[in-house]
Design an enzyme around this catalytic site. Structure first.
Site, PDB file in Angstrom:
ATOM      1  N   GLY A  75       0.839  -1.198   0.000  1.00  0.00           N
ATOM      2  CA  GLY A  75       0.000   0.000   0.000  1.00  0.00           C
ATOM      3  C   GLY A  75       0.874   1.249   0.000  1.00  0.00           C
ATOM      4  O   GLY A  75       0.569   2.244  -0.657  1.00  0.00           O
ATOM      5  N   THR A  76       1.962   1.184   0.730  1.00  0.00           N
ATOM      6  CA  THR A  76       2.880   2.326   0.809  1.00  0.00           C
ATOM      7  C   THR A  76       3.397   2.706  -0.581  1.00  0.00           C
ATOM      8  O   THR A  76       3.395   3.890  -0.950  1.00  0.00           O
ATOM      9  CB  THR A  76       4.078   1.968   1.733  1.00  0.00           C
ATOM     10  N   GLN A 182      -7.638   0.826   4.545  1.00  0.00           N
ATOM     11  CA  GLN A 182      -8.400   0.391   5.726  1.00  0.00           C
ATOM     12  C   GLN A 182      -9.892   0.205   5.466  1.00  0.00           C
ATOM     13  O   GLN A 182     -10.607  -0.273   6.340  1.00  0.00           O
ATOM     14  CB  GLN A 182      -8.195   1.369   6.889  1.00  0.00           C
ATOM     15  N   SER A 202      -4.261  -2.790  -0.173  1.00  0.00           N
ATOM     16  CA  SER A 202      -3.138  -3.636   0.262  1.00  0.00           C
ATOM     17  C   SER A 202      -3.670  -4.999   0.699  1.00  0.00           C
ATOM     18  O   SER A 202      -4.672  -5.076   1.416  1.00  0.00           O
ATOM     19  CB  SER A 202      -2.417  -2.944   1.421  1.00  0.00           C
ATOM     20  N   THR A 240       9.962  -7.575 -12.072  1.00  0.00           N
ATOM     21  CA  THR A 240       9.239  -8.846 -12.224  1.00  0.00           C
ATOM     22  C   THR A 240       8.187  -8.952 -11.127  1.00  0.00           C
ATOM     23  O   THR A 240       8.473  -8.713  -9.951  1.00  0.00           O
ATOM     24  CB  THR A 240      10.234 -10.033 -12.156  1.00  0.00           C
ATOM     25  N   CYS A 328       6.705   4.542  21.667  1.00  0.00           N
ATOM     26  CA  CYS A 328       7.023   4.461  23.097  1.00  0.00           C
ATOM     27  C   CYS A 328       8.035   5.537  23.469  1.00  0.00           C
ATOM     28  O   CYS A 328       9.232   5.285  23.543  1.00  0.00           O
ATOM     29  CB  CYS A 328       7.543   3.087  23.460  1.00  0.00           C
TER      30      CYS A 328
HETATM   31  N1  PLP Z   1      -2.407   3.278   4.328  1.00  0.00           N
HETATM   32  C1  PLP Z   1      -3.076   2.930   5.429  1.00  0.00           C
HETATM   33  C2  PLP Z   1      -4.304   3.692   5.818  1.00  0.00           C
HETATM   34  C3  PLP Z   1      -2.631   1.861   6.212  1.00  0.00           C
HETATM   35  O1  PLP Z   1      -3.297   1.542   7.325  1.00  0.00           O
HETATM   36  C4  PLP Z   1      -1.463   1.176   5.818  1.00  0.00           C
HETATM   37  C5  PLP Z   1      -0.925   0.076   6.655  1.00  0.00           C
HETATM   38  O2  PLP Z   1      -0.978   0.144   7.868  1.00  0.00           O
HETATM   39  C6  PLP Z   1      -0.821   1.583   4.648  1.00  0.00           C
HETATM   40  C7  PLP Z   1      -1.304   2.630   3.927  1.00  0.00           C
HETATM   41  C8  PLP Z   1       0.437   0.906   4.182  1.00  0.00           C
HETATM   42  O3  PLP Z   1       0.163  -0.330   3.574  1.00  0.00           O
HETATM   43  P1  PLP Z   1       1.334  -1.403   3.483  1.00  0.00           P
HETATM   44  O4  PLP Z   1       1.514  -1.965   4.857  1.00  0.00           O
HETATM   45  O5  PLP Z   1       0.838  -2.418   2.489  1.00  0.00           O
HETATM   46  O6  PLP Z   1       2.541  -0.684   2.998  1.00  0.00           O
END
Ligand code: PLP
Length: 390
Positions: A75-76, A182, A202, A240, A328
């Site tokens: 997702g990132t 999410q 993701s 790939t 923390c």
């Molecule tokens: N965006 C949101 C709202 C997320 O909660 C997360 C993961 O916690 C991500 C992006 C990132 O996804 P990934 O862990 O696949 O990089």
């Protein structure tokens, strides 16, 4: 049942257990298929067919066409691709607009862009986590390349009015991206109804494998790749493909298709029982998030007078896994930017715990938490000499 009997896993927003059907499908694929999907001989073709099947499953679940789904490493990466790729394709535009409560995948990308001279405007949110639409109306200008506002927040579960935000962006000629990591798999998503140009998902949040995500890119959207190399993913994302990961993603979506609605109804009931139980048993507990516009399986509570980390560790000794809203550290800079953005004081934000339920949680899990948590809070408050009557 992938989670051990003695463990109560309540951190499904961080990641989910892999569904047994997904693990099976991936294991079989890894054993039987090693072809490179770019190769033209039969084992390559077979791998390519497996990718196409998964792409169709993912696209279908979003109401999109398979040519609009680009697989990424996470997702990132999909968030980075959306933002950087759109800016790259619009060199005449030097502004982006986002919100104060985005995931670091968006916020940190925006901060890095600020250092390169891009103007970024961060829309504030109200006490429930809803984005200020008036701010957005004035922040988006004809120089804005992209508006990126998340669908559901990972810490609070608050769901943004994406259709309205997409309209605000479109009216000013900006593209609109939403991070739906999410919400995907928890509530129905239709890219046309939402009116989005780009949308991030993701696999590991929907009982699929880690390390595989996707970006939906509406046909005709101007975007350039930010990873250069071969012509994979129609030239949009070189490298790939993670074939087993993509196959697992497709299987996770197929499993969801049959059960999302039922799971959601069951989880909402479980979460409601957990919420009501905590609120009635723990004095001075404070719920964070929107009362209605929320992914109901996400619960975030402040326990004034305590450090969330102490609660987390005490719960962990009972086999209960939850997450905190802060790193923390006593340093207020490390407190969750989301909790600060909804107006919590740093010491309250540092007392917050997130519990997120998922497919494998049971009624017994809730009973266990309701039996353990109030006592833990009571003990910790006694040690910290917090008086709930104050
Ligand atoms: N965006 C949101 C709202 C997320 O909660 C997360 C993961 O916690 C991500 C992006 C990132 O996804 P990934 O862990 O696949 O990089």
């Amino acid at each position: 049942m992938p989670v051990s009997e003695h463990m109560v896993y309540l951190d499904n927003n961080a990641t989910t257990p892999v569904d047994p059907a997904v693990a099976e499908r991936m294991a079989a694929f890894l054993r039987e298929q090693f072809g490179n999907p770019s190769s033209l001989y039969p084992i390559g073709r077979k791998a390519k067919e497996a990718l196409t099947e998964s792409r169709e499953a993912v696209a279908g679940f979003l109401g999109a066409h398979r040519s609009e789904v680009t697989f990424t490493s996470s997702g990132t990466e999909a968030d980075n691709f959306a933002i950087l790729g759109v800016l790259e394709a619009h060199p005449d535009k030097t502004e982006i607009v986002t919100s104060a409560i985005e995931h670091p995948a968006v916020i940190e990308t925006a901060r890095a862009l600020e250092k390169k001279g891009i103007t970024v405007r961060y829309a504030p949110v109200d006490g429930t986590g809803l984005v200020d639409l008036d701010f957005l109306r004035s922040a988006v200008t004809p120089r804005t390349a992209l508006v990126s506002v998340m669908h559901a927040n990972n810490e609070l579960g608050t769901i943004q009015p994406i259709e309205e935000i997409a309209r605000i962006a479109r009216d000013k000629g900006a593209l609109f991206h939403t991070d739906a990591v999410q919400s995907f798999g928890k509530i129905p998503i239709d890219v046309d109804r939402l009116g989005v140009d780009l949308l991030t998902i993701s696999a590991h949040k929907i009982y699929g494998p880690k390390g595989i995500g996707a970006l939906y890119v509406r046909r005709g959207t101007d975007i350039l790749p930010f990873i250069h190399g071969g012509h994979q993913e129609r030239g949009l994302r070189a490298g790939t493909e993670n074939t087993a990961g993509i196959v697992g993603f497709g299987e996770a979506v197929r499993v969801l298709t049959g059960r999302m609605k039922k799971d959601r109804e069951r989880l909402e009931k479980l979460a409601e029982r957990l919420k009501a139980g905590i609120e009635s048993r723990v004095p001075k507990v404070r719920f964070n998030g929107h009362p209605e516009r929320r992914i109901k399986s996400t619960l975030n509570f402040a326990f004034p007078g305590l450090e969330a980390e102490a609660i987390l560790l005490a719960l962990a000794t009972k086999g209960i896994s939850v997450s905190t809203g802060s790193a923390c550290s006593a340093d207020s800079e490390e407190v969750s930017h989301v909790l600060l953005a909804i107006g919590l004081r740093p010491e309250i934000a540092r007392s917050c715990i997130r519990m997120s339920l998922g497919r494998f949680n049971t009624d017994e899990d809730v009973t266990t938490v309701l039996a353990e948590l109030p006592e833990i809070i009571d003990k910790l408050r006694k040690i910290s000499s917090f008086d709930p009557a104050d």
